[in-house]
Design an enzyme around this catalytic site. Structure first.
Site, PDB file in Angstrom:
ATOM      1  N   GLU A   1     -41.091 -31.751 -17.929  1.00  0.00           N
ATOM      2  CA  GLU A   1     -41.101 -31.618 -16.146  1.00  0.00           C
ATOM      3  C   GLU A   1     -41.391 -30.410 -15.815  1.00  0.00           C
ATOM      4  OE1 GLU A   1     -37.155 -33.629 -15.936  1.00  0.00           O
ATOM      5  OE2 GLU A   1     -36.390 -31.852 -15.300  1.00  0.00           O
TER       6      GLU A   1
ATOM      7  N   SER B   1     -37.982 -37.195 -16.211  1.00  0.00           N
ATOM      8  CA  SER B   1     -38.975 -36.295 -16.908  1.00  0.00           C
ATOM      9  C   SER B   1     -40.398 -37.062 -17.305  1.00  0.00           C
ATOM     10  CB  SER B   1     -38.368 -35.899 -18.339  1.00  0.00           C
ATOM     11  OG  SER B   1     -37.747 -37.206 -19.173  1.00  0.00           O
TER      12      SER B   1
ATOM     13  N   LYS C   1     -30.762 -42.334 -10.204  1.00  0.00           N
ATOM     14  CA  LYS C   1     -31.825 -42.710 -10.593  1.00  0.00           C
ATOM     15  C   LYS C   1     -31.963 -44.084 -10.399  1.00  0.00           C
ATOM     16  CE  LYS C   1     -31.931 -38.836 -13.739  1.00  0.00           C
ATOM     17  NZ  LYS C   1     -31.641 -38.340 -15.230  1.00  0.00           N
TER      18      LYS C   1
ATOM     19  N   ASP D   1     -24.667 -37.677 -14.947  1.00  0.00           N
ATOM     20  CA  ASP D   1     -25.837 -38.378 -14.842  1.00  0.00           C
ATOM     21  C   ASP D   1     -25.588 -39.427 -16.049  1.00  0.00           C
ATOM     22  OD1 ASP D   1     -28.532 -39.096 -15.101  1.00  0.00           O
ATOM     23  OD2 ASP D   1     -29.415 -37.344 -15.809  1.00  0.00           O
TER      24      ASP D   1
END
Ligand code: 2PG
Ligand code: MG
Length: 381
Positions: A175, A336, A306, A281
């Site tokens: 990323e 990513s 996300k 996450d």
């Protein structure tokens, strides 16, 4: 809004993996990204039969019979998360949302929106985002303070360039963060001192955050650091890891800590110093049931958002609303393996999400930052 024509096709994401793109009425297109350090509880991106199968299914489906006027109408597609995969549904819902909004999603969803998020910028990285042996911690994040979003982006980029130059780093992670061969402790120390130095010399107020992505180096009940300090390996217990992270928060003035423990350790998260942002996450994977569990156990005060982890924009919105009700800070995030779709920038503004994690360098990251600069201009006008 009338869907006259809907076409799905395969494209490549930034990691050159197969991704799905949906195009509506030849004008509005959307795609979905993919992770490398994925949480166990994420929905499948594509069905077992593969992305080709999902694309075929979408192209055979009769969308003309469905009615789409408002955001909630997208919910009807949630029924296909299992059979078509989460990425397929997210790309479909995003494309339909763009078509409903005639391209300006933030304004369509929330014309009164005024606040821009703060960008968390990945400066040095490692873990699952590098093929080389490098730092165990996945992301060292810059969190700038400034009056405007545009200024924040500029500061992040300048600091990123300066650090790359000073440490003579060239290679980049998936990323776009720099890859360094230094140890975790050396890097934490360097970054903290660097932030103090630029405050003095440039007057820039930048805080440090980390995504430890600890599940990636958690094996057989222990955290396995390949290079903890000066090429020393270290294998630590859960209890030690909790102490280590709490000390880091203090010693390196960390303002944001993502996934410091493996993805099932809700109780361990609750033992961390919650004066700083403790963010889940992989722990939560944008899943409301796991989020409720995290709240009950007082595990987090921040959550990564996300859409493709849960496979639905509608479910993502429910989670954002639930977080606000419970005073948990939200951070909307890229993956990513990204595409050129900037829809998370629009969702951040419309849903009043205070932070966006979307990298600093690379066209798939920069397009999201540029989109927010454009939105900031529209809001000011
Ligand atoms: C993360 C993300 C994005 P991935 O762990 O937060 O930085 O990585 O998309 O590989 O899960
Ligand atoms: Mg993460």
């Amino acid at each position: 809004m009338q869907i006259k024509e809907l076409k799905a096709r395969g494209i490549k994401n930034s990691r050159k993996e197969a991704a799905i793109e949906v195009i509506i009425n030849k004008k509005y297109s959307a795609s979905a990204p993919s992770g490398a350090s994925t949480g166990t509880h994420e929905v499948r991106s594509f069905p077992k039969k593969g992305i080709r199968y999902a694309i075929e299914k979408v192209n055979k489906y009769n969308f003309k019979e469905l009615k789409f006027e408002k955001f909630k109408d997208l919910e009807i597609l949630d029924a296909y998360i299992k059979s078509w995969g989460g990425n397929t549904v997210v790309a479909l819902q995003s494309a339909i949302l763009k078509a409903m909004a005639k391209g300006n999603v933030w304004k369509f969803l929330n014309p009164k929106a005024k606040v821009l998020p703060t960008p968390l910028g990945n400066c040095i990285g490692g873990g699952a985002h590098t093929k080389l042996e490098s730092i165990d911690i996945q992301e060292f994040l810059l969190i700038p303070k400034a009056k405007t979003f545009k200024e924040k982006v500029k500061i992040n980029r300048k600091v990123y360039d300066m650090i790359g130059k000073q440490l003579k780093l060239k290679k980049k992670t998936d990323e776009g963060a720099f890859i360094s061969n230094e140890s975790t402790i050396t890097t934490l120390k360097f970054m903290t001192e660097y932030m103090e130095q630029i405050k003095k010399t440039k007057g820039w107020d930048v805080s440090l955050g980390v995504d430890i992505a600890a599940s990636q180096f958690y094996k057989k009940g222990k955290y396995n650091y390949r290079n903890f300090w000066e090429n020393e390996k270290r294998i630590v217990s859960r209890k030690e890891q909790i102490n280590i992270v709490n000390n880091w928060i203090k010693d390196y003035n960390l303002k944001y800590v993502e996934d410091p423990l493996e993805e099932e350790d809700f109780r361990g998260f609750a033992k961390l110093n919650q004066k700083t942002l403790i963010c889940g996450d992989d722990l939560i994977t944008t899943n409301i049931d796991r989020f409720k569990k995290a709240i009950t156990k007082k595990a987090v005060n921040a959550i990564i958002i996300k859409p493709n982890q849960i496979g639905s924009l509608v479910k993502t919105k429910e989670l954002v609303d639930f977080a606000r009700k419970n005073r948990i800070k939200t951070i909307i995030s890229h993956r990513s393996g990204e595409t050129m779709d900037p829809i998370i920038s629009h969702l951040a503004v419309a849903w009043k999400i205070p932070y966006i994690k979307t990298g600093i360098y690379g066209k798939e990251r920069e397009i999201k930052l540029q989109e927010l600069i454009k939105i900031e201009r529209q809001i000011k006008a």
